[in-house]
Design a protein around this motif. Structure first.
Motif, mmCIF file in Angstrom:
data_model
loop_
_atom_site.group_PDB
_atom_site.id
_atom_site.type_symbol
_atom_site.label_atom_id
_atom_site.label_comp_id
_atom_site.label_asym_id
_atom_site.label_seq_id
_atom_site.Cartn_x
_atom_site.Cartn_y
_atom_site.Cartn_z
ATOM 1 N N GLY A 149 0.823 -1.205 0.000
ATOM 2 C CA GLY A 149 0.000 0.000 0.000
ATOM 3 C C GLY A 149 0.854 1.251 0.000
ATOM 4 N N ALA A 150 0.182 2.393 -0.021
ATOM 5 C CA ALA A 150 0.889 3.667 0.002
ATOM 6 C C ALA A 150 1.640 3.843 1.321
ATOM 7 C CB ALA A 150 -0.098 4.813 -0.203
ATOM 8 N N ALA A 151 1.132 3.233 2.371
ATOM 9 C CA ALA A 151 1.775 3.327 3.685
ATOM 10 C C ALA A 151 1.959 1.919 4.236
ATOM 11 C CB ALA A 151 0.910 4.152 4.638
ATOM 12 N N VAL A 152 2.871 1.791 5.168
ATOM 13 C CA VAL A 152 3.125 0.490 5.779
ATOM 14 C C VAL A 152 1.856 -0.044 6.435
ATOM 15 C CG1 VAL A 152 4.410 -0.689 7.601
ATOM 16 C CG2 VAL A 152 5.589 0.883 6.072
ATOM 17 N N ASN A 153 1.078 0.823 7.065
ATOM 18 C CA ASN A 153 -0.162 0.377 7.715
ATOM 19 C C ASN A 153 -1.122 -0.233 6.699
ATOM 20 O OD1 ASN A 153 0.861 1.264 10.115
ATOM 21 N ND2 ASN A 153 -0.571 2.925 10.394
ATOM 22 N N ASP A 154 -1.198 0.357 5.488
ATOM 23 C CA ASP A 154 -2.063 -0.207 4.439
ATOM 24 C C ASP A 154 -1.588 -1.600 4.041
ATOM 25 O OD1 ASP A 154 -3.493 2.161 4.437
ATOM 26 O OD2 ASP A 154 -2.359 3.010 2.755
ATOM 27 N N ASP A 199 -5.958 -4.495 13.078
ATOM 28 C CA ASP A 199 -5.290 -3.230 13.355
ATOM 29 C C ASP A 199 -3.808 -3.374 13.032
ATOM 30 O OD1 ASP A 199 -4.416 -0.816 14.299
ATOM 31 O OD2 ASP A 199 -4.957 -1.177 16.385
ATOM 32 N N PRO A 200 -3.260 -2.511 12.171
ATOM 33 C CA PRO A 200 -1.839 -2.627 11.817
ATOM 34 C C PRO A 200 -0.902 -2.416 12.997
ATOM 35 C CG PRO A 200 -2.788 -0.630 10.885
ATOM 36 C CD PRO A 200 -3.914 -1.415 11.457
ATOM 37 N N GLU A 201 -1.395 -1.765 14.047
ATOM 38 C CA GLU A 201 -0.567 -1.545 15.234
ATOM 39 C C GLU A 201 -0.094 -2.866 15.837
ATOM 40 O OE1 GLU A 201 0.187 1.599 16.537
ATOM 41 O OE2 GLU A 201 -0.784 2.421 14.760
ATOM 42 N N ASN A 202 -0.835 -3.944 15.596
ATOM 43 C CA ASN A 202 -0.471 -5.248 16.149
ATOM 44 C C ASN A 202 0.843 -5.772 15.581
ATOM 45 O OD1 ASN A 202 -2.848 -5.362 17.657
ATOM 46 N ND2 ASN A 202 -3.975 -6.304 15.985
ATOM 47 N N TYR A 203 1.226 -5.305 14.392
ATOM 48 C CA TYR A 203 2.434 -5.814 13.757
ATOM 49 C C TYR A 203 3.542 -4.775 13.634
ATOM 50 C CZ TYR A 203 0.367 -10.279 12.699
ATOM 51 O OH TYR A 203 -0.180 -11.537 12.821
ATOM 52 N N LEU A 204 3.380 -3.607 14.242
ATOM 53 C CA LEU A 204 4.441 -2.602 14.185
ATOM 54 C C LEU A 204 5.566 -2.983 15.148
ATOM 55 C CD1 LEU A 204 2.471 0.740 13.916
ATOM 56 C CD2 LEU A 204 3.648 -0.514 12.117
ATOM 57 N N PRO A 205 6.782 -2.437 14.914
ATOM 58 C CA PRO A 205 7.911 -2.755 15.815
ATOM 59 C C PRO A 205 7.611 -2.367 17.255
ATOM 60 C CG PRO A 205 8.689 -1.631 13.843
ATOM 61 C CD PRO A 205 7.197 -1.567 13.811
ATOM 62 N N GLN A 206 8.178 -3.115 18.189
ATOM 63 C CA GLN A 206 7.934 -2.904 19.613
ATOM 64 C C GLN A 206 9.055 -2.145 20.317
ATOM 65 O OE1 GLN A 206 4.932 -3.936 21.128
ATOM 66 N NE2 GLN A 206 4.517 -4.049 18.941
ATOM 67 N N GLN A 207 10.223 -2.061 19.704
ATOM 68 C CA GLN A 207 11.336 -1.375 20.350
ATOM 69 C C GLN A 207 11.051 0.119 20.421
ATOM 70 O OE1 GLN A 207 15.355 -2.792 19.267
ATOM 71 N NE2 GLN A 207 14.266 -3.965 17.702
ATOM 72 N N ASP A 208 11.545 0.756 21.468
ATOM 73 C CA ASP A 208 11.256 2.167 21.698
ATOM 74 C C ASP A 208 11.729 3.063 20.561
ATOM 75 O OD1 ASP A 208 10.063 1.586 24.132
ATOM 76 O OD2 ASP A 208 11.926 1.812 25.242
ATOM 77 N N SER A 209 12.866 2.781 19.982
ATOM 78 C CA SER A 209 13.424 3.659 18.954
ATOM 79 C C SER A 209 12.871 3.359 17.558
ATOM 80 C CB SER A 209 14.948 3.524 18.934
ATOM 81 O OG SER A 209 15.309 2.186 18.638
ATOM 82 N N LEU A 226 0.084 -3.713 5.912
ATOM 83 C CA LEU A 226 -0.205 -4.646 7.002
ATOM 84 C C LEU A 226 -1.680 -5.035 7.021
ATOM 85 C CD1 LEU A 226 2.022 -3.102 9.819
ATOM 86 C CD2 LEU A 226 2.469 -5.163 8.483
ATOM 87 N N VAL A 227 -2.569 -4.083 6.734
ATOM 88 C CA VAL A 227 -3.997 -4.399 6.670
ATOM 89 C C VAL A 227 -4.256 -5.345 5.499
ATOM 90 C CG1 VAL A 227 -6.293 -3.446 6.202
ATOM 91 C CG2 VAL A 227 -4.795 -2.329 7.854
ATOM 92 N N ASN A 228 -3.616 -5.110 4.343
ATOM 93 C CA ASN A 228 -3.761 -6.007 3.186
ATOM 94 C C ASN A 228 -3.303 -7.417 3.537
ATOM 95 O OD1 ASN A 228 -4.736 -3.986 1.517
ATOM 96 N ND2 ASN A 228 -2.753 -3.549 0.600
ATOM 97 N N LEU A 229 -2.210 -7.512 4.285
ATOM 98 C CA LEU A 229 -1.698 -8.831 4.655
ATOM 99 C C LEU A 229 -2.613 -9.539 5.652
ATOM 100 C CD1 LEU A 229 2.098 -7.979 4.988
ATOM 101 C CD2 LEU A 229 1.055 -9.441 3.251
ATOM 102 N N GLN A 230 -3.324 -8.773 6.477
ATOM 103 C CA GLN A 230 -4.218 -9.363 7.478
ATOM 104 C C GLN A 230 -5.609 -9.658 6.917
ATOM 105 O OE1 GLN A 230 -3.573 -7.751 11.733
ATOM 106 N NE2 GLN A 230 -2.955 -6.085 10.394
ATOM 107 N N ASP A 231 -6.091 -8.812 6.017
ATOM 108 C CA ASP A 231 -7.455 -8.967 5.500
ATOM 109 C C ASP A 231 -7.505 -9.635 4.133
ATOM 110 O OD1 ASP A 231 -8.365 -7.740 7.754
ATOM 111 O OD2 ASP A 231 -8.721 -5.796 6.813
ATOM 112 N N GLY A 232 -6.388 -9.635 3.421
ATOM 113 C CA GLY A 232 -6.375 -10.128 2.049
ATOM 114 C C GLY A 232 -6.590 -8.973 1.082
ATOM 115 N N ILE A 233 -6.294 -9.227 -0.178
ATOM 116 C CA ILE A 233 -6.419 -8.187 -1.184
ATOM 117 C C ILE A 233 -6.974 -8.793 -2.462
ATOM 118 C CG2 ILE A 233 -4.033 -8.453 -1.952
ATOM 119 C CD1 ILE A 233 -4.035 -5.403 -2.468
#
Length: 137
Positions: free
Chosen positions: A74-79, A107-117, A81-88
């Motif tokens: 997608g245009a953004a990483v969140n898009d 929710d794409p937040e579930n797959y975002l990096p967890q490290q603080d930086s 991640l949603v495509n990967l979770q919901d299908g396209i």
């Protein structure tokens, strides 16, 4: 003369103070090590997530023939991640989902990096080989 019988049951005050001091030192060491363990754990979780995302995109490429994954990315990483979770859907064919919806939520937040930086993923697909690179940024 009557002998006095000593009652030696229990601990002396000195013994109790020594035990409390040892426990205090052990607690101080454990507390200082906790942040390092938490960061290490987050780093391991990010490696696992990156591997899952890479595998999901590679599976999409293999199934769809979209070598550069231009339809999936997608245009953004969140898009993405949603495509990967919901299908396209591409040309009337639905591909995926390739990632599990954590807690039933895509929710794409579930797959975002967890490290603080780290805040997002850098996803690159080599359009000649189909090689997928996923790195935390």
């Amino acid at each position: 003369m009557k002998k006095m019988v000593k009652n030696n049951k229990g601990f002396t005050l000195i013994e109790l103070v020594i035990v409390i001091a040892i426990l205090g030192v052990l607690a101080a060491v454990a507390i200082t090590m906790f942040p390092k363990l938490a960061d290490s754990s987050r780093g391991g979780a990010d490696v696992t997530r990156a591997t899952q995302i890479k595998s999901a995109i590679a599976t999409y490429i293999a199934e769809s023939g979209d070598v550069d994954a231009s339809e999936m990315l997608g245009a953004a990483v969140n898009d993405t991640l949603v495509n990967l979770q919901d299908g396209i859907e591409v040309d009337g064919v639905t591909y995926g989902p390739y990632l599990e919806n954590v807690g039933g939520d895509s929710d794409p937040e579930n797959y975002l990096p967890q490290q603080d930086s780290m805040t997002t993923w850098n996803i690159n697909v080599d359009d000649t080989t189909g090689n997928v690179i996923v790195e935390a940024e």
